[in-house]
Design an enzyme around this catalytic site. Structure first.
Site, short mmCIF file in Angstrom:
data_model
loop_
_atom_site.label_atom_id
_atom_site.label_comp_id
_atom_site.label_asym_id
_atom_site.label_seq_id
_atom_site.Cartn_x
_atom_site.Cartn_y
_atom_site.Cartn_z
N ARG A 17 -4.08 -16.57 16.99
CA ARG A 17 -4.91 -17.58 17.64
C ARG A 17 -4.13 -18.43 18.63
NH1 ARG A 17 -8.04 -20.88 13.95
NH2 ARG A 17 -6.77 -20.07 12.27
N LYS A 25 -9.64 -31.07 17.43
CA LYS A 25 -10.88 -31.08 18.22
C LYS A 25 -12.11 -31.29 17.34
CE LYS A 25 -10.80 -26.86 19.90
NZ LYS A 25 -9.54 -26.29 19.42
N ARG A 34 -8.19 -22.99 5.79
CA ARG A 34 -9.41 -22.26 6.13
C ARG A 34 -9.15 -20.77 5.96
NH1 ARG A 34 -11.60 -23.81 11.93
NH2 ARG A 34 -10.94 -21.70 12.48
N ARG A 84 -4.29 -26.41 6.44
CA ARG A 84 -5.73 -26.69 6.46
C ARG A 84 -6.51 -25.79 5.49
NH1 ARG A 84 -8.43 -26.20 12.47
NH2 ARG A 84 -8.22 -23.96 12.33
N ARG A 111 -13.83 -20.92 25.96
CA ARG A 111 -12.54 -20.48 25.43
C ARG A 111 -11.79 -19.57 26.39
NH1 ARG A 111 -12.79 -22.06 20.05
NH2 ARG A 111 -11.36 -20.94 18.75
P1 AMP Z 1 -12.75 -22.45 15.91
O1 AMP Z 1 -13.47 -23.03 14.72
O2 AMP Z 1 -13.17 -23.10 17.20
O3 AMP Z 1 -11.26 -22.39 15.73
O4 AMP Z 1 -13.24 -20.92 16.04
C1 AMP Z 1 -13.00 -19.99 15.00
C2 AMP Z 1 -13.09 -18.58 15.55
O5 AMP Z 1 -14.40 -18.34 16.09
C3 AMP Z 1 -12.14 -18.27 16.69
O6 AMP Z 1 -10.87 -17.86 16.22
C4 AMP Z 1 -12.88 -17.13 17.40
O7 AMP Z 1 -12.74 -15.91 16.72
C5 AMP Z 1 -14.32 -17.55 17.27
N1 AMP Z 1 -14.78 -18.38 18.42
C6 AMP Z 1 -15.15 -19.69 18.40
N2 AMP Z 1 -15.53 -20.11 19.61
C7 AMP Z 1 -15.42 -19.03 20.44
C8 AMP Z 1 -15.64 -18.80 21.82
N3 AMP Z 1 -16.08 -19.79 22.63
N4 AMP Z 1 -15.41 -17.56 22.32
C9 AMP Z 1 -14.98 -16.56 21.53
N5 AMP Z 1 -14.72 -16.71 20.22
C10 AMP Z 1 -14.94 -17.93 19.66
#
Ligand code: AMP
Length: 184
Positions: A141, A14, A130, A128, A89
């Site tokens: 996740r 994404k 991270r 990855r 989410r």
């Molecule tokens: P991502 O980079 O989108 O994988 O997001 C990394 C982390 O940020 C996720 O594992 C969540 O802990 C938090 N996060 C990102 N977007 C959201 C969201 N819309 N709602 C809740 N937590 C989020």
């Protein structure tokens, strides 16, 4: 005017695809994950509240994000369109966004689900590197995705806004398909 929502499990690509498209279309790429990671790095109050959830691979509580998204979509650069990556989410975030867009008099073109098989996701996430990509948080996740985020797909399907794209292909091919969906 392009306003897109990117759905799809962690590791589906994404972020990469949203970034590429946003550059081509010259519109902001709004990634809640990136906003949160920079808040953590800067040790802001938001970052301090969010960090423990992120470290565990859980969603941060809605109340930390809803105002933030409202403010972000109200910024002048978002008048030209936007790509949302990582938000909504869960279904309550999706309902919030639906109301917010009505208030802003905006409509999203579609919600794109990038589909990738689980075993490929695991390989990608483990590769990855991270900080929140340890085997344990990855498992959390993926679980969180299945329980909380996958229902968002139905939310958009019911509103006839869902578009599905096969994300298990070379990056360029996925970008081409995305461009076709947006142009159609
Ligand atoms: P991502 O980079 O989108 O994988 O997001 C990394 C982390 O940020 C996720 O594992 C969540 O802990 C938090 N996060 C990102 N977007 C959201 C969201 N819309 N709602 C809740 N937590 C989020």
């Amino acid at each position: 005017m392009t306003r897109l929502i990117f759905l799809g499990p962690p590791g589906a690509g994404k972020g990469t695809q949203a970034q590429r498209l946003a550059e081509v279309l010259r519109i902001p790429h709004i990634s809640t994950g990136e906003i949160l990671r920079s808040a953590v790095a800067d040790k802001t109050p938001l970052g301090q509240k969010a960090q423990a959830y992120m470290d565990r691979g859980e969603l941060v509580p809605d109340e930390l994000l809803l105002d933030l998204i409202g403010d972000r979509l109200n910024q002048p650069d978002a008048e030209k369109g936007w790509i949302l990556d990582g938000f909504p989410r869960n279904v309550s975030q999706a309902s919030f966004l639906e109301k917010l867009l009505q208030e802003l008099n905006q409509t999203c073109n579609c919600a794109i689900n990038l589909e990738v098989p689980d075993e490929i996701l695991l390989d990608r996430l483990l590769g990855r590197g991270r900080l929140d990509d340890t085997p344990e948080t990855i498992r959390t996740r993926l679980e969180v995705y299945r329980h909380q985020t996958a229902p968002v797909i139905e939310f958009y399907r019911e509103r006839a806004l869902l578009r599905i794209i096969d994300g298990d292909r070379p990056m360029e091919e996925v970008t081409d398909s995305l461009e076709q969906v947006i142009m159609s």
